[in-house]
Motif scaffolding. Structure first.
Motif, PDB file in Angstrom:
ATOM      1  N   CYS A  10       0.850  -1.186   0.000  1.00 54.86           N
ATOM      2  CA  CYS A  10       0.000   0.000   0.000  1.00 54.86           C
ATOM      3  C   CYS A  10       0.889   1.240   0.000  1.00 54.86           C
ATOM      4  N   HIS A  11       0.258   2.391  -0.217  1.00 54.26           N
ATOM      5  CA  HIS A  11       1.000   3.630  -0.436  1.00 54.26           C
ATOM      6  C   HIS A  11       0.424   4.791   0.357  1.00 54.26           C
ATOM      7  N   SER A  12       1.290   5.749   0.650  1.00 57.18           N
ATOM      8  CA  SER A  12       0.899   6.971   1.359  1.00 57.18           C
ATOM      9  C   SER A  12       1.303   8.184   0.521  1.00 57.18           C
ATOM     10  N   VAL A  13       1.096   9.382   1.081  1.00 56.41           N
ATOM     11  CA  VAL A  13       1.486  10.598   0.371  1.00 56.41           C
ATOM     12  C   VAL A  13       3.000  10.712   0.196  1.00 56.41           C
ATOM     13  N   VAL A  14       3.771   9.886   0.877  1.00 58.94           N
ATOM     14  CA  VAL A  14       5.221   9.898   0.674  1.00 58.94           C
ATOM     15  C   VAL A  14       5.552   9.523  -0.770  1.00 58.94           C
ATOM     16  N   SER A  15       4.716   8.717  -1.414  1.00 55.79           N
ATOM     17  CA  SER A  15       4.895   8.480  -2.853  1.00 55.79           C
ATOM     18  C   SER A  15       3.632   8.931  -3.577  1.00 55.79           C
ATOM     19  N   ASP A  16       2.789   8.012  -4.032  1.00 55.74           N
ATOM     20  CA  ASP A  16       1.631   8.438  -4.831  1.00 55.74           C
ATOM     21  C   ASP A  16       0.299   8.081  -4.192  1.00 55.74           C
ATOM     22  N   GLY A  17       0.296   7.825  -2.878  1.00 56.94           N
ATOM     23  CA  GLY A  17      -0.959   7.618  -2.181  1.00 56.94           C
ATOM     24  C   GLY A  17      -1.615   8.943  -1.831  1.00 56.94           C
ATOM     25  N   LEU A  18      -2.835   8.861  -1.300  1.00 58.04           N
ATOM     26  CA  LEU A  18      -3.613  10.059  -1.000  1.00 58.04           C
ATOM     27  C   LEU A  18      -3.658  10.392   0.490  1.00 58.04           C
ATOM     28  N   LEU A  19      -3.224   9.471   1.358  1.00 62.88           N
ATOM     29  CA  LEU A  19      -3.317   9.670   2.801  1.00 62.88           C
ATOM     30  C   LEU A  19      -1.933   9.680   3.442  1.00 62.88           C
ATOM     31  N   PRO A  20      -1.749  10.423   4.540  1.00 65.43           N
ATOM     32  CA  PRO A  20      -0.483  10.364   5.278  1.00 65.43           C
ATOM     33  C   PRO A  20      -0.255   8.960   5.846  1.00 65.43           C
ATOM     34  N   PRO A  21       0.995   8.590   6.097  1.00 67.36           N
ATOM     35  CA  PRO A  21       1.279   7.240   6.590  1.00 67.36           C
ATOM     36  C   PRO A  21       0.475   6.853   7.830  1.00 67.36           C
ATOM     37  N   GLN A  22       0.314   7.798   8.781  1.00 66.91           N
ATOM     38  CA  GLN A  22      -0.402   7.466  10.004  1.00 66.91           C
ATOM     39  C   GLN A  22      -1.877   7.186   9.733  1.00 66.91           C
ATOM     40  N   ASP A  23      -2.445   7.862   8.726  1.00 70.18           N
ATOM     41  CA  ASP A  23      -3.850   7.610   8.387  1.00 70.18           C
ATOM     42  C   ASP A  23      -4.012   6.275   7.667  1.00 70.18           C
ATOM     43  N   VAL A  24      -3.028   5.906   6.856  1.00 71.65           N
ATOM     44  CA  VAL A  24      -3.068   4.592   6.219  1.00 71.65           C
ATOM     45  C   VAL A  24      -3.011   3.507   7.296  1.00 71.65           C
ATOM     46  N   ALA A  25      -2.151   3.699   8.290  1.00 74.25           N
ATOM     47  CA  ALA A  25      -2.051   2.738   9.391  1.00 74.25           C
ATOM     48  C   ALA A  25      -3.378   2.594  10.116  1.00 74.25           C
ATOM     49  N   TYR A 121       3.477  19.568 -15.769  1.00 75.45           N
ATOM     50  CA  TYR A 121       4.476  19.245 -14.734  1.00 75.45           C
ATOM     51  C   TYR A 121       4.247  20.098 -13.488  1.00 75.45           C
ATOM     52  N   GLU A 122       4.075  21.384 -13.681  1.00 74.72           N
ATOM     53  CA  GLU A 122       3.871  22.284 -12.548  1.00 74.72           C
ATOM     54  C   GLU A 122       2.564  21.953 -11.819  1.00 74.72           C
ATOM     55  N   GLY A 123       1.533  21.602 -12.586  1.00 71.71           N
ATOM     56  CA  GLY A 123       0.271  21.215 -11.967  1.00 71.71           C
ATOM     57  C   GLY A 123       0.378  19.925 -11.186  1.00 71.71           C
ATOM     58  N   ALA A 124       1.118  18.956 -11.740  1.00 73.32           N
ATOM     59  CA  ALA A 124       1.297  17.671 -11.055  1.00 73.32           C
ATOM     60  C   ALA A 124       2.037  17.852  -9.736  1.00 73.32           C
ATOM     61  N   LEU A 125       2.980  18.791  -9.715  1.00 76.24           N
ATOM     62  CA  LEU A 125       3.716  19.045  -8.473  1.00 76.24           C
ATOM     63  C   LEU A 125       2.783  19.433  -7.328  1.00 76.24           C
ATOM     64  N   CYS A 126       1.700  20.096  -7.637  1.00 76.17           N
ATOM     65  CA  CYS A 126       0.745  20.502  -6.596  1.00 76.17           C
ATOM     66  C   CYS A 126       0.036  19.299  -5.980  1.00 76.17           C
ATOM     67  N   PHE A 127       0.061  18.165  -6.670  1.00 74.54           N
ATOM     68  CA  PHE A 127      -0.586  16.958  -6.167  1.00 74.54           C
ATOM     69  C   PHE A 127       0.424  16.017  -5.501  1.00 74.54           C
ATOM     70  N   ALA A 128       1.693  16.381  -5.519  1.00 74.94           N
ATOM     71  CA  ALA A 128       2.750  15.510  -4.976  1.00 74.94           C
ATOM     72  C   ALA A 128       3.249  16.075  -3.653  1.00 74.94           C
ATOM     73  N   THR A 129       2.904  15.427  -2.566  1.00 73.31           N
ATOM     74  CA  THR A 129       3.404  15.860  -1.255  1.00 73.31           C
ATOM     75  C   THR A 129       4.918  15.784  -1.207  1.00 73.31           C
ATOM     76  N   ASN A 130       5.477  14.765  -1.845  1.00 68.06           N
ATOM     77  CA  ASN A 130       6.923  14.577  -1.927  1.00 68.06           C
ATOM     78  C   ASN A 130       7.345  14.821  -3.378  1.00 68.06           C
ATOM     79  N   PRO A 131       7.861  16.016  -3.724  1.00 68.15           N
ATOM     80  CA  PRO A 131       8.190  16.320  -5.124  1.00 68.15           C
ATOM     81  C   PRO A 131       9.193  15.348  -5.738  1.00 68.15           C
ATOM     82  N   SER A 132      10.051  14.736  -4.927  1.00 70.89           N
ATOM     83  CA  SER A 132      11.037  13.808  -5.487  1.00 70.89           C
ATOM     84  C   SER A 132      10.408  12.484  -5.902  1.00 70.89           C
ATOM     85  N   LEU A 133       9.150  12.256  -5.527  1.00 71.13           N
ATOM     86  CA  LEU A 133       8.437  11.040  -5.922  1.00 71.13           C
ATOM     87  C   LEU A 133       7.303  11.349  -6.885  1.00 71.13           C
ATOM     88  N   ILE A 134       7.406  12.457  -7.604  1.00 68.92           N
ATOM     89  CA  ILE A 134       6.368  12.781  -8.574  1.00 68.92           C
ATOM     90  C   ILE A 134       6.259  11.651  -9.593  1.00 68.92           C
TER      91      ILE A 134
END
Length: 279
Positions: A10-25, A121-134
Motif C-alpha cells: 500500500c502507499h501513502s502521500v510519501v509516494s503516490d498515495g492520497l493519505l499520510p502514513p499514520q492515516d493509512v495505518a 508538470y507544474e500542476g502535477a507538483l501541486c498533487f505531490a506531497t513529496n516532489p522527489s516522488l512525482i
C-alpha cells in the motif's frame, strides 16, 4: 505470531498515495489488518511514522518499499519487505532513483506541452506531497482536475502509457539492482502484482527464473488488481518455483484503489505466506 489478515502492499502521500502514513495505518487497523507493511515507491520516508501509528493501533508492522525496475524492456515493480531501513546500500540507491524520477517528470511535462497541454508538470507538483516522488499518478490527478479526462484510468489510457503522447521512457533500476539492495539490507524481495505485466506466459516464466536465480523469494498472489483467475494462475507459479506468497491491496486512497486495505480474499491455504520469512 500467526496473522489472520496481513496486507503487504500500500502507499501513502510519501509516494503516490492520497493519505499520510499514520492515516493509512489507522485505516488498515480499522479494517482488521493485524500485520501491515507500508510500501511507498522508491522511498523509505514514511516508515518511522507508519511504524509508530501501527504500534499505537495494536498492529504489527514490517518495513516495506516498492522499487521500479525494468526487465528486458518491461517495467516491473519489486516489493522489499522486512529490511533494515537505515542500511546505506538500500537508502542511498533509492535516493539516486528519485533524482531520475524528477528528470523524467520534467520530460513528461514537455511532452504534454508539445501536444498543446502546457503546465502539466507544474500542476502535477501541486498533487505531490513529496516532489522527489512525482509520478504518472500525480500527472493524472492534475489532468482530471482540469478536465482533460473524467478519471485517472482515462488519463493513463489516453496519455500516460507506452505509445501514448505523455509517456516518457526512463532508465529504471535492474532486477539485479533491486533484489541486491533489498537482500543486502536483510529483506525479502517479492514480485508485485504480476498479473499487470504485459508478458507472454513464456516471458513470465523466464522473468521468474531470473528473479529466483538472483535471490527473489516471494510472489504477490493475491492483490487488488488480480482476478480470481490471476490468483489461481500465480498460485500455481508460486508452487512451481517454491516461492512464498504475498498478499497486498495496493491501496492508494479511498477513491483510487482496486480494493480497500485488508479486504482481499485470503491466500490459497497450501501456499507458504511470505511473512514466515520476516516475522
Amino acid at each position: 505470531m500467526t496473522p489472520a489478515n496481513f496486507d503487504f502492499h500500500c502507499h501513502s502521500v510519501v509516494s503516490d498515495g492520497l493519505l499520510p502514513p499514520q492515516d493509512v495505518a489507522r485505516r488498515a487497523a480499522a479494517n482488521g489488518v493485524d500485520l501491515w507493511a507500508l510500501t511507498d515507491h522508491d522511498d523509505l520516508g514514511g516508515l518511522a511514522v507508519a511504524r509508530q501509528a501501527a504500534e499505537e493501533a495494536g498492529m504489527a508492522f514490517e518495513n516495506g518499499v516498492e522499487i521500479s525496475i525494468e526487465w528486458q524492456g518491461v517495467p516491473i515493480h519489486i516489493v522489499g519487505l522486512g529490511f533494515d531501513a537505515a542500511h546505506p546500500v538500500l537508502s542511498d540507491s533509492l535516493n539516486e532513483l528519485r533524482v531520475g524520477r524528477i528528470e523524467r517528470a520534467k520530460r513528461m511535462g514537455e511532452a504534454m506541452a508539445a501536444i498543446g497541454i502546457p503546465g502539466v508538470y507544474e500542476g502535477a507538483l501541486c498533487f505531490a506531497t513529496n516532489p522527489s516522488l512525482i509520478s504518472r499518478a500525480h500527472f493524472a490527478r492534475y489532468m482530471v482536475s482540469i478536465g482533460i479526462a473524467r478519471d485517472v484510468p482515462g488519463v493513463f489510457q489516453h496519455y500516460l502509457t507506452p505509445g501514448k503522447p505523455g509517456y516518457v521512457d526512463h532508465r529504471w533500476a535492474t532486477l539485479a539492482d533491486a533484489i541486491g539492495w533489498i537482500t543486502t539490507a536483510g529483506g525479502v524481495a517479492v514480485v508485485a502484482h504480476p498479473g499487470r505485466y504485459k508478458m507472454s506466459g513464456g516471458d513470465m516464466r523466464r522473468f521468474l527464473d531470473d528473479f529466483k536465480d538472483l535471490g527473489g523469494q516471494g510472489l504477490e498472489v493475491t492483490c487488488g488488481s488480480h482476478s480470481p483467475d490471476n490468483v489461481m494462475h500465480f498460485a500455481r507459479l508460486a508452487r512451481h518455483y517454491a516461492f512464498h506468497a504475498s498478499r497486498g491491496s495496493d491501496f492508494h486512497g479511498p477513491e483510487e484503489s482496486y480494493v480497500d486495505l485488508g479486504k482481499l480474499p485470503q491466500l490459497p491455504e497450501d501456499l507458504k505466506p511470505v511473512w514466515r520469512l520476516i516475522c
